[in-house]
Design a protein around this motif. Structure first.
Motif, PDB file in Angstrom:
ATOM      1  N   LYS A  48       0.896  -1.206   0.068  1.00 33.03           N
ATOM      2  CA  LYS A  48      -0.168   0.136  -0.085  1.00 33.03           C
ATOM      3  C   LYS A  48       0.854   1.352   0.002  1.00 33.03           C
ATOM      4  N   PRO A  49       0.237   2.387  -0.302  1.00 34.51           N
ATOM      5  CA  PRO A  49       1.172   3.579  -0.650  1.00 34.51           C
ATOM      6  C   PRO A  49       1.527   3.931   1.047  1.00 34.51           C
ATOM      7  N   SER A  50       2.484   4.876   1.170  1.00 39.10           N
ATOM      8  CA  SER A  50       3.259   5.242   2.383  1.00 39.10           C
ATOM      9  C   SER A  50       4.075   6.264   2.106  1.00 39.10           C
ATOM     10  N   THR A  51       4.197   7.324   2.977  1.00 34.74           N
ATOM     11  CA  THR A  51       5.199   8.490   3.161  1.00 34.74           C
ATOM     12  C   THR A  51       6.150   8.214   4.294  1.00 34.74           C
ATOM     13  N   ARG A  52       5.357   8.571   5.449  1.00 38.49           N
ATOM     14  CA  ARG A  52       6.188   8.304   6.861  1.00 38.49           C
ATOM     15  C   ARG A  52       6.717   6.923   7.162  1.00 38.49           C
ATOM     16  N   THR A  53       5.744   5.830   6.833  1.00 39.80           N
ATOM     17  CA  THR A  53       6.594   4.662   7.327  1.00 39.80           C
ATOM     18  C   THR A  53       7.601   4.329   6.294  1.00 39.80           C
ATOM     19  N   ARG A  54       7.565   4.838   5.330  1.00 39.28           N
ATOM     20  CA  ARG A  54       8.868   4.220   4.131  1.00 39.28           C
ATOM     21  C   ARG A  54       9.891   5.000   4.652  1.00 39.28           C
ATOM     22  N   TRP A 100       6.639  -5.014   6.800  1.00 37.31           N
ATOM     23  CA  TRP A 100       5.625  -5.318   6.001  1.00 37.31           C
ATOM     24  C   TRP A 100       4.420  -4.351   6.092  1.00 37.31           C
ATOM     25  N   ARG A 101       4.123  -3.698   4.998  1.00 31.25           N
ATOM     26  CA  ARG A 101       2.556  -2.912   5.073  1.00 31.25           C
ATOM     27  C   ARG A 101       1.814  -3.588   4.074  1.00 31.25           C
ATOM     28  N   THR A 102       0.663  -4.027   4.526  1.00 29.50           N
ATOM     29  CA  THR A 102      -0.083  -5.013   3.554  1.00 29.50           C
ATOM     30  C   THR A 102      -1.672  -5.120   3.810  1.00 29.50           C
ATOM     31  N   PHE A 127      -4.355  -3.406  11.843  1.00 30.13           N
ATOM     32  CA  PHE A 127      -3.711  -2.880  13.047  1.00 30.13           C
ATOM     33  C   PHE A 127      -2.739  -2.096  12.420  1.00 30.13           C
ATOM     34  N   HIS A 128      -2.117  -1.019  13.210  1.00 30.52           N
ATOM     35  CA  HIS A 128      -0.856  -0.062  12.780  1.00 30.52           C
ATOM     36  C   HIS A 128      -0.227   0.121  13.993  1.00 30.52           C
ATOM     37  N   PRO A 129       0.371  -1.002  14.539  1.00 30.48           N
ATOM     38  CA  PRO A 129       1.239  -0.910  15.774  1.00 30.48           C
ATOM     39  C   PRO A 129       2.304  -0.151  16.079  1.00 30.48           C
ATOM     40  N   CYS A 130       3.066   0.304  15.141  1.00 32.15           N
ATOM     41  CA  CYS A 130       4.265   1.234  14.768  1.00 32.15           C
ATOM     42  C   CYS A 130       3.754   2.397  15.151  1.00 32.15           C
ATOM     43  N   GLN A 131       2.531   3.052  14.549  1.00 28.66           N
ATOM     44  CA  GLN A 131       2.081   4.162  14.626  1.00 28.66           C
ATOM     45  C   GLN A 131       1.599   4.497  16.436  1.00 28.66           C
ATOM     46  N   ILE A 132       1.183   3.584  16.966  1.00 31.74           N
ATOM     47  CA  ILE A 132       0.838   3.492  18.145  1.00 31.74           C
ATOM     48  C   ILE A 132       1.997   3.664  19.301  1.00 31.74           C
ATOM     49  N   SER A 231     -10.066   4.831   4.556  1.00 33.52           N
ATOM     50  CA  SER A 231      -8.624   4.092   4.622  1.00 33.52           C
ATOM     51  C   SER A 231      -8.313   3.515   3.483  1.00 33.52           C
ATOM     52  N   MET A 232      -6.756   3.255   3.403  1.00 31.70           N
ATOM     53  CA  MET A 232      -6.556   2.492   1.966  1.00 31.70           C
ATOM     54  C   MET A 232      -7.154   1.204   2.010  1.00 31.70           C
ATOM     55  N   GLY A 233      -7.711   1.138   0.819  1.00 33.29           N
ATOM     56  CA  GLY A 233      -8.478  -0.320   0.578  1.00 33.29           C
ATOM     57  C   GLY A 233      -9.885   0.202   0.518  1.00 33.29           C
ATOM     58  N   HIS A 266      -2.908  12.775  14.965  1.00 37.25           N
ATOM     59  CA  HIS A 266      -3.445  12.285  13.923  1.00 37.25           C
ATOM     60  C   HIS A 266      -2.308  11.463  13.244  1.00 37.25           C
ATOM     61  N   CYS A 267      -2.660  10.458  12.884  1.00 35.18           N
ATOM     62  CA  CYS A 267      -1.329   9.672  12.260  1.00 35.18           C
ATOM     63  C   CYS A 267      -0.930  10.203  11.045  1.00 35.18           C
ATOM     64  N   LEU A 268      -1.928  11.147  10.291  1.00 32.29           N
ATOM     65  CA  LEU A 268      -1.437  11.593   8.850  1.00 32.29           C
ATOM     66  C   LEU A 268      -1.191  10.415   7.915  1.00 32.29           C
ATOM     67  N   PRO A 269      -1.753  10.780   6.710  1.00 32.50           N
ATOM     68  CA  PRO A 269      -2.040  11.955   6.271  1.00 32.50           C
ATOM     69  C   PRO A 269      -3.310  12.493   6.635  1.00 32.50           C
ATOM     70  N   ALA A 270      -3.720  13.550   7.037  1.00 34.08           N
ATOM     71  CA  ALA A 270      -4.941  14.384   7.323  1.00 34.08           C
ATOM     72  C   ALA A 270      -5.803  15.038   6.248  1.00 34.08           C
ATOM     73  N   TYR A 294       8.179  11.069  15.876  1.00 32.50           N
ATOM     74  CA  TYR A 294       8.345   9.598  16.678  1.00 32.50           C
ATOM     75  C   TYR A 294       8.424   8.224  15.963  1.00 32.50           C
ATOM     76  N   ARG A 295       7.841   8.256  14.725  1.00 25.42           N
ATOM     77  CA  ARG A 295       7.792   7.147  13.991  1.00 25.42           C
ATOM     78  C   ARG A 295       9.290   6.714  13.796  1.00 25.42           C
ATOM     79  N   LEU A 296      10.144   7.736  13.619  1.00 25.41           N
ATOM     80  CA  LEU A 296      11.481   7.089  13.249  1.00 25.41           C
ATOM     81  C   LEU A 296      12.147   6.698  14.646  1.00 25.41           C
TER      82      LEU A 296
HETATM   83  N1   CP Z   1       0.867   7.428   9.522  1.00 25.14           N
HETATM   84  C1   CP Z   1       1.439   6.699   8.231  1.00 25.14           C
HETATM   85  O1   CP Z   1       1.677   5.314   8.710  1.00 25.14           O
HETATM   86  O2   CP Z   1       1.666   7.224   7.499  1.00 25.14           O
HETATM   87  P1   CP Z   1       2.158   6.738   5.949  1.00 25.14           P
HETATM   88  O3   CP Z   1       0.934   6.165   5.252  1.00 25.14           O
HETATM   89  O4   CP Z   1       2.520   8.030   5.093  1.00 25.14           O
HETATM   90  O5   CP Z   1       3.170   5.795   5.941  1.00 25.14           O
END
Ligand code: CP
Ligand code: NVA
Length: 309
Positions: A48-54, A100-102, A127-132, A231-233, A266-270, A294-296
Motif C-alpha cells: 500500500k502507499p506510504s510516506t512516513r512509514t517508508r 511489511w505493510r499489507t 492494526f497499525h502498531p508502529c504508529q501507536i 482508509s487505504m483499501g 493524527h497519524c497523518l495523512p490528514a 516519533y515514527r523514526l
Molecule cells: N501514518 C502513516 O503510517 O503514514 P504513511 O501512510 O505515510 O506511512
C-alpha cells in the motif's frame, strides 16, 4: 524465540514500556545503538502507499547501521503470485528483519510463521502498531516521560472499525490508559479486539468504552485522536461513507469539551475539513509533527529491542 510485532499486544506492558523508554532515548541520541552495523539488511515491503512509514524505516535502519531494502509489491515476485511462505523462507535467510505493510492481518502472520527473523507490521487492514508506539512516545515526551501515560484518557473519534482504532484500543490499554472510541454504530471496532483490550485494561488499571456519541467520548479527555474516514483499501466505499462521520469531526467544539490542555493526535495523512479542522490540526494543542517525528525514534527502538531478544 524470534519475536515479532504483528499487533500491539504482541508486547507485554513491561516490554512496551522498555521500547517507549528507548524511543525517548533515541530522540536524544540518534546513534545510541547500532544493532545492524556491518551493515545487515532489513527488508521493508509495501503493498500500500506510504510516506512516513517508508521514510522512517529507511532512515531508521540506516541510522541503526543497517541497509534498508525497500520493495514495492509490484517489483517483487509476490506481486506475480509467489506465496508469502516461500518469500518468508527466502528473506529470512538474507535479512535481519522484515517490515511489511499489507492488507490482511493473516499475511503478516504467515510471514512471521516462516521467516525465522523478526517481522514488523507496518500497517494492515486490522492494526497499525508502529504508529501507536510513536503516538505513546510523543505523548510521553510532551508530558515529561513514560510514567505520565498511566491513567490518561485518550478519545478516538471517527472510523471506529479501522486499523488505528484497533491499535489504540490494544496499545493504549497496555500503557494503562483509559480508551474511549466514538463512532457510528456500523463503524464500531471488532468486538473481539474490544474484549482483548478490556482484559488488558483490567490488568493495567485502565478502561475501555465504546459509544456512538462524540460528546460522551471526548468530554474531559486528555488526548484527542482521529484518522481519515476512508482508509487505504476502502476507496470504493468512499460514496457510502460520505456524510456518515460528520458529527465525529475533531473541531474547536471537540476541544472545548476535552480536558484543558488536551493534546491532539493524527497519524497523518490528514484531510483538513473532513475528520479534523485546519484550526485544530495546525493549532497549539496539536502534537502531530512530534508524533510523526516519533515514527523514526519508536521504530528504531522497536527494531533494536526485537533483534536483542
Ligand atoms: N501514518 C502513516 O503510517 O503514514 P504513511 O501512510 O505515510 O506511512
Ligand atoms: N487508517 C489509515 C491509516 C493511514 C496511515 C489507512 O489505513 O489508510
Amino acid at each position: 524465540m524470534t519475536r515479532h510485532l504483528l499487533r500491539d499486544d504482541d508486547l507485554t506492558a513491561a516490554e512496551q514500556r522498555e521500547v517507549l523508554e528507548l524511543a525517548l532515548a533515541f530522540r536524544k541520541d540518534r546513534h545510541l545503538h547500532q544493532p545492524f552495523a556491518g551493515p545487515r539488511a532489513v527488508a521493508v515491503l509495501f503493498d500500500k502507499p506510504s510516506t512516513r512509514t517508508r521514510v522512517s524505516f529507511s532512515a531508521g535502519v540506516a541510522e541503526l547501521g543497517g541497509y534498508p531494502l525497500v520493495l514495492d509489491a509490484g517489483s517483487s515476485q509476490m506481486g506475480r503470485g509467489e506465496s508469502v511462505s516461500d518469500t518468508a523462507k527466502v528473506l529470512g535467510r538474507q535479512v535481519s528483519a522484515i517490515v511489511w505493510r499489507t492488507f490482511g492481518q493473516e499475511r503478516v502472520e504467515e510471514m512471521a510463521e516462516h521467516a525465522g527473523v523478526p517481522v514488523v507490521n507496518a500497517l494492515t487492514d486490522s492494526f497499525h502498531p508502529c504508529q501507536i508506539l510513536a503516538d505513546l512516545a510523543a505523548i510521553a515526551d510532551a508530558r515529561g516521560g513514560v510514567d505520565a501515560l498511566k491513567g490518561l484518557t485518550l478519545a478516538y473519534v471517527g472510523d471506529g472499525a479501522n486499523n488505528m482504532a484497533h491499535s489504540y484500543l490494544l496499545g493504549c490499554a497496555l500503557a494503562g490508559m483509559h480508551v474511549r472510541i466514538g463512532a457510528p454504530a456500523d463503524y464500531m471496532p471488532d468486538e473481539r479486539i474490544v474484549l482483548d483490550a478490556k482484559k488488558i485494561a483490567a490488568e493495567q488499571g485502565g478502561s475501555i468504552s465504546v459509544t456512538t456519541d462524540h460528546d460522551d467520548a471526548v468530554r474531559g479527555a486528555d488526548v484527542i485522536a482521529t484518522d481519515t474516514w476512508v482508509s487505504m483499501g476502502d476507496e470504493e466505499q468512499s460514496d457510502a461513507r460520505t456524510g456518515r462521520f460528520d458529527q465525529y469531526q475533531v473541531n474547536s467544539r471537540t476541544m472545548e469539551l476535552a480536558a484543558e490542555g488536551a493534546q491532539v493526535l493524527h497519524c497523518l495523512p490528514a484531510y483538513r475539513g473532513k475528520e479534523i479542522t485546519a484550526e485544530v490540526l495546525d493549532g497549539p494543542q496539536s502534537i502531530v509533527w512530534l508524533e510523526a517525528e516519533y515514527r523514526l525514534h519508536a521504530q528504531k527502538a522497536l527494531l533494536t529491542w526485537l533483534v536483542s531478544q
